[in-house]
Design a protein around this motif. Structure first.
Motif, PDB file in Angstrom:
ATOM      1  N   TYR A  31     -16.129 -29.044  25.764  1.00 47.61           N
ATOM      2  CA  TYR A  31     -15.602 -29.008  24.428  1.00 47.61           C
ATOM      3  C   TYR A  31     -16.510 -29.717  23.349  1.00 47.61           C
ATOM      4  CZ  TYR A  31     -12.741 -29.608  20.304  1.00 47.61           C
ATOM      5  OH  TYR A  31     -12.226 -29.897  18.901  1.00 47.61           O
ATOM      6  N   ASN A  32     -17.095 -30.737  23.785  1.00 46.51           N
ATOM      7  CA  ASN A  32     -17.793 -31.920  23.186  1.00 46.51           C
ATOM      8  C   ASN A  32     -19.218 -30.861  22.475  1.00 46.51           C
ATOM      9  OD1 ASN A  32     -16.075 -33.788  22.889  1.00 46.51           O
ATOM     10  ND2 ASN A  32     -17.151 -34.887  24.550  1.00 46.51           N
ATOM     11  N   LYS A  33     -19.658 -30.189  23.434  1.00 47.94           N
ATOM     12  CA  LYS A  33     -20.894 -29.273  23.041  1.00 47.94           C
ATOM     13  C   LYS A  33     -20.455 -28.262  22.239  1.00 47.94           C
ATOM     14  CE  LYS A  33     -22.745 -28.284  27.424  1.00 47.94           C
ATOM     15  NZ  LYS A  33     -23.708 -28.396  28.557  1.00 47.94           N
ATOM     16  N   LEU A  34     -19.302 -27.494  22.272  1.00 49.79           N
ATOM     17  CA  LEU A  34     -19.009 -26.523  21.522  1.00 49.79           C
ATOM     18  C   LEU A  34     -18.688 -27.081  20.175  1.00 49.79           C
ATOM     19  CD1 LEU A  34     -16.455 -24.541  23.822  1.00 49.79           C
ATOM     20  CD2 LEU A  34     -18.507 -23.614  22.688  1.00 49.79           C
ATOM     21  N   PHE A  35     -18.238 -28.289  20.041  1.00 51.02           N
ATOM     22  CA  PHE A  35     -17.835 -28.797  18.792  1.00 51.02           C
ATOM     23  C   PHE A  35     -19.200 -29.268  18.118  1.00 51.02           C
ATOM     24  CE2 PHE A  35     -16.426 -32.396  15.770  1.00 51.02           C
ATOM     25  CZ  PHE A  35     -15.392 -31.646  15.028  1.00 51.02           C
ATOM     26  N   GLU A  36     -19.982 -29.714  18.771  1.00 52.06           N
ATOM     27  CA  GLU A  36     -21.374 -30.126  18.249  1.00 52.06           C
ATOM     28  C   GLU A  36     -22.009 -28.643  17.371  1.00 52.06           C
ATOM     29  OE1 GLU A  36     -25.338 -32.086  19.933  1.00 52.06           O
ATOM     30  OE2 GLU A  36     -23.552 -32.376  21.258  1.00 52.06           O
ATOM     31  N   CYS A  37     -21.859 -27.539  17.950  1.00 48.26           N
ATOM     32  CA  CYS A  37     -22.412 -26.393  17.230  1.00 48.26           C
ATOM     33  C   CYS A  37     -21.768 -26.129  16.100  1.00 48.26           C
ATOM     34  CB  CYS A  37     -22.156 -25.122  18.404  1.00 48.26           C
ATOM     35  SG  CYS A  37     -23.016 -25.415  19.861  1.00 48.26           S
ATOM     36  N   LEU A  38     -20.740 -26.625  15.674  1.00 47.59           N
ATOM     37  CA  LEU A  38     -20.041 -26.285  14.480  1.00 47.59           C
ATOM     38  C   LEU A  38     -20.865 -26.836  13.190  1.00 47.59           C
ATOM     39  CD1 LEU A  38     -16.464 -26.555  15.218  1.00 47.59           C
ATOM     40  CD2 LEU A  38     -17.302 -24.309  14.516  1.00 47.59           C
ATOM     41  N   ALA A  39     -20.713 -26.241  12.195  1.00 46.06           N
ATOM     42  CA  ALA A  39     -21.305 -26.817  10.794  1.00 46.06           C
ATOM     43  C   ALA A  39     -20.450 -27.894  10.540  1.00 46.06           C
ATOM     44  CB  ALA A  39     -21.474 -25.628   9.822  1.00 46.06           C
ATOM     45  N   LEU A  57      -7.998 -24.916  20.832  1.00 44.94           N
ATOM     46  CA  LEU A  57      -8.801 -24.085  21.592  1.00 44.94           C
ATOM     47  C   LEU A  57     -10.004 -23.514  20.648  1.00 44.94           C
ATOM     48  CD1 LEU A  57      -9.615 -22.059  23.880  1.00 44.94           C
ATOM     49  CD2 LEU A  57      -8.170 -20.231  22.812  1.00 44.94           C
ATOM     50  N   LEU A  58     -11.101 -23.788  21.174  1.00 47.41           N
ATOM     51  CA  LEU A  58     -12.469 -23.557  20.372  1.00 47.41           C
ATOM     52  C   LEU A  58     -13.366 -22.689  21.443  1.00 47.41           C
ATOM     53  CD1 LEU A  58     -14.146 -24.325  18.119  1.00 47.41           C
ATOM     54  CD2 LEU A  58     -14.946 -26.246  19.209  1.00 47.41           C
ATOM     55  N   MET A  59     -13.690 -21.672  20.711  1.00 44.42           N
ATOM     56  CA  MET A  59     -14.618 -20.852  21.400  1.00 44.42           C
ATOM     57  C   MET A  59     -15.844 -20.302  20.759  1.00 44.42           C
ATOM     58  SD  MET A  59     -12.682 -17.042  21.410  1.00 44.42           S
ATOM     59  CE  MET A  59     -10.933 -17.708  21.292  1.00 44.42           C
ATOM     60  N   LEU A  60     -16.929 -19.893  21.336  1.00 43.60           N
ATOM     61  CA  LEU A  60     -18.257 -19.302  20.956  1.00 43.60           C
ATOM     62  C   LEU A  60     -18.039 -17.879  21.259  1.00 43.60           C
ATOM     63  CD1 LEU A  60     -20.916 -19.510  19.415  1.00 43.60           C
ATOM     64  CD2 LEU A  60     -21.737 -20.202  22.158  1.00 43.60           C
ATOM     65  N   THR A  61     -18.281 -17.120  20.340  1.00 40.93           N
ATOM     66  CA  THR A  61     -18.204 -15.649  20.805  1.00 40.93           C
ATOM     67  C   THR A  61     -19.727 -15.329  20.774  1.00 40.93           C
ATOM     68  OG1 THR A  61     -18.153 -14.278  18.708  1.00 40.93           O
ATOM     69  CG2 THR A  61     -15.910 -15.259  19.436  1.00 40.93           C
ATOM     70  N   LEU A  62     -20.162 -14.298  21.792  1.00 36.57           N
ATOM     71  CA  LEU A  62     -21.523 -13.787  22.098  1.00 36.57           C
ATOM     72  C   LEU A  62     -21.348 -12.385  22.448  1.00 36.57           C
ATOM     73  CD1 LEU A  62     -21.011 -16.597  24.233  1.00 36.57           C
ATOM     74  CD2 LEU A  62     -23.405 -16.899  23.635  1.00 36.57           C
ATOM     75  N   GLY A 109     -20.034 -20.212  10.220  1.00 35.63           N
ATOM     76  CA  GLY A 109     -20.575 -21.565  10.137  1.00 35.63           C
ATOM     77  C   GLY A 109     -20.640 -22.338  11.450  1.00 35.63           C
ATOM     78  N   PHE A 110     -21.742 -22.091  12.093  1.00 33.19           N
ATOM     79  CA  PHE A 110     -22.082 -22.821  13.373  1.00 33.19           C
ATOM     80  C   PHE A 110     -23.673 -22.534  13.623  1.00 33.19           C
ATOM     81  CE2 PHE A 110     -23.005 -19.776  16.812  1.00 33.19           C
ATOM     82  CZ  PHE A 110     -22.749 -18.650  16.106  1.00 33.19           C
ATOM     83  N   SER A 111     -24.234 -23.135  14.541  1.00 30.84           N
ATOM     84  CA  SER A 111     -25.761 -23.228  14.667  1.00 30.84           C
ATOM     85  C   SER A 111     -25.948 -22.552  16.006  1.00 30.84           C
ATOM     86  CB  SER A 111     -26.379 -24.810  14.900  1.00 30.84           C
ATOM     87  OG  SER A 111     -27.713 -24.435  15.302  1.00 30.84           O
ATOM     88  N   ALA A 112     -26.337 -21.219  15.914  1.00 27.91           N
ATOM     89  CA  ALA A 112     -26.560 -20.416  17.272  1.00 27.91           C
ATOM     90  C   ALA A 112     -27.926 -21.052  17.938  1.00 27.91           C
ATOM     91  CB  ALA A 112     -27.264 -19.026  16.718  1.00 27.91           C
ATOM     92  N   SER A 113     -28.947 -21.713  17.333  1.00 27.64           N
ATOM     93  CA  SER A 113     -29.888 -22.436  18.004  1.00 27.64           C
ATOM     94  C   SER A 113     -29.374 -23.489  18.821  1.00 27.64           C
ATOM     95  CB  SER A 113     -31.037 -22.711  17.034  1.00 27.64           C
ATOM     96  OG  SER A 113     -30.720 -23.522  15.997  1.00 27.64           O
ATOM     97  N   LYS A 114     -28.492 -24.267  18.295  1.00 26.82           N
ATOM     98  CA  LYS A 114     -27.780 -25.475  18.893  1.00 26.82           C
ATOM     99  C   LYS A 114     -27.081 -24.921  20.092  1.00 26.82           C
ATOM    100  CE  LYS A 114     -27.456 -29.430  17.989  1.00 26.82           C
ATOM    101  NZ  LYS A 114     -27.899 -30.502  18.428  1.00 26.82           N
ATOM    102  N   MET A 147     -17.985 -18.538  16.021  1.00 22.78           N
ATOM    103  CA  MET A 147     -17.145 -19.539  16.697  1.00 22.78           C
ATOM    104  C   MET A 147     -15.547 -19.198  16.208  1.00 22.78           C
ATOM    105  SD  MET A 147     -19.415 -22.889  17.471  1.00 22.78           S
ATOM    106  CE  MET A 147     -18.148 -23.470  18.482  1.00 22.78           C
ATOM    107  N   VAL A 148     -14.669 -19.810  16.948  1.00 19.76           N
ATOM    108  CA  VAL A 148     -13.243 -19.253  16.735  1.00 19.76           C
ATOM    109  C   VAL A 148     -12.517 -20.355  17.277  1.00 19.76           C
ATOM    110  CG1 VAL A 148     -11.435 -17.520  17.007  1.00 19.76           C
ATOM    111  CG2 VAL A 148     -13.672 -16.794  17.088  1.00 19.76           C
ATOM    112  N   THR A 149     -11.606 -20.853  16.312  1.00 22.42           N
ATOM    113  CA  THR A 149     -10.398 -21.716  16.831  1.00 22.42           C
ATOM    114  C   THR A 149      -9.170 -20.891  16.763  1.00 22.42           C
ATOM    115  OG1 THR A 149     -10.182 -22.208  14.301  1.00 22.42           O
ATOM    116  CG2 THR A 149     -11.387 -23.775  15.651  1.00 22.42           C
TER     117      THR A 149
END
Ligand SMILES: Cc1cc2nc3c(=O)[nH]c(=O)nc-3n(C[C@H](O)[C@H](O)[C@H](O)COP(=O)(O)O)c2cc1C
Length: 187
Positions: free
Chosen positions: A66-74, A86-91, A132-137, A153-155
Motif C-alpha cells: 500500500y505504501n509503495k502504491l501511495f508513494e507513486c501518487l502525485a 482501495l488503491l490500485m495501479l492499472t497497467l 496524476g502519478f509517477s510511472a517511473s516511480k 491509478m484508481v481509488t
C-alpha cells in the motif's frame, strides 16, 4: 449528497449517480468485494480477447505494498486519496501474444475500468481515476515487465464527509459535473 447534473436524455440510475468522489468514508472493503470489482473488469470486451489489463492493488492496510502504491501518487492526489480504502495501479500489456503492438490496449483497459466502475456503483462504491502519478516511480518500486505500461491509478471506497478535505478539494467536491452537449460530440 452532491447535487446531480441535468441529464438531457434518460440514462440508467446507476450511471446518473456516478461521479469522481475525493472524500471516502473510513470504512474498509472486504477482499470479496475487491474480487467482485476485478471480476467485473475481467469480463470486459477486448481486442482479440487479449485482456491486456493488469492491476497492482492494495487495501489501505499499512502494508509495504500500500505504501509503495501511495508513494507513486502525485502530491495533489495523495492529499485526498489517503482516505480511500482501495488503491490500485492499472497497467496495460502493450503487445499482442504474437508480439505485435496492441494499439487498442488502453481502449480495453478503459472498458475494464468502465465495468469495474458500474459494478462499484451497484455496491454503493465510488471510483476515482487518476493520471496524476509517477510511472517511473512505479517501475522503480514494483517489478513491471518492459512491455507492460503503467496507465492510471484508481481509488475506490464509500462516500465520505467532504469536511475531511482541504478547502480547495471541498470546492471541487461541491462542483456540479459538466459535459459538452451531444451536438458537440457528433462530427
Ligand atoms: C484517465 C483519468 C485521469 C484522471 N486524473 C485525475 C487526477 O489525477 N486527479 C483527479 O483529482 N482527478 C482525475 N480524474 C478525474 C476527472 O477529473 C473527472 O473524471 C472529470 O472531471 C469528470 O468528473 P466526474 O468523473 O465526477 O464526472 C481523472 C479521470 C480520468 C478518467
Amino acid at each position: 449528497m452532491k447535487q446531480r447534473p441535468k441529464f438531457d436524455h434518460p440514462i440508467d440510475e446507476l450511471l446518473q449517480q456516478r461521479w469522481s468522489s475525493r472524500a471516502f468514508a473510513d470504512k474498509m472493503l472486504t477482499e470479496e468485494q475487491v474480487m467482485t470489482l476485478f471480476e467485473a473488469a475481467r469480463w470486459a470486451a477486448s481486442c482479440n480477447n487479449e485482456q491486456p489489463w493488469r492491476f497492482i492493488w492494495s487495501l489501505k492496510d499499512g502494508s509495504e505494498k500500500y505504501n509503495k502504491l501511495f508513494e507513486c501518487l502525485a502530491p495533489g492526489n495523495q492529499e485526498w486519496a489517503k482516505t480511500a480504502p482501495l488503491l490500485m495501479l492499472t497497467l496495460v500489456e502493450t503487445l499482442f501474444a504474437n508480439g505485435k503492438t496492441n494499439k487498442w490496449a488502453k481502449h480495453d483497459m478503459g472498458l475494464a475500468i468502465g465495468n469495474l466502475t458500474t459494478q462499484a456503483s451497484t455496491m454503493g462504491l465510488y471510483v476515482h481515476n487518476m493520471a496524476g502519478f509517477s510511472a517511473s516511480k512505479a517501475r522503480e518500486l514494483f517489478t513491471i515487465p518492459e512491455t507492460v505500461e503503467p496507465l492510471t491509478m484508481v481509488t475506490v471506497g464509500y462516500l465520505g464527509d467532504p469536511s475531511v478535505l482541504s478547502e480547495f478539494n471541498q470546492g471541487r467536491e461541491a462542483q456540479i459535473q459538466e459535459r459538452k452537449s451531444l451536438t458537440e460530440l457528433f462530427l
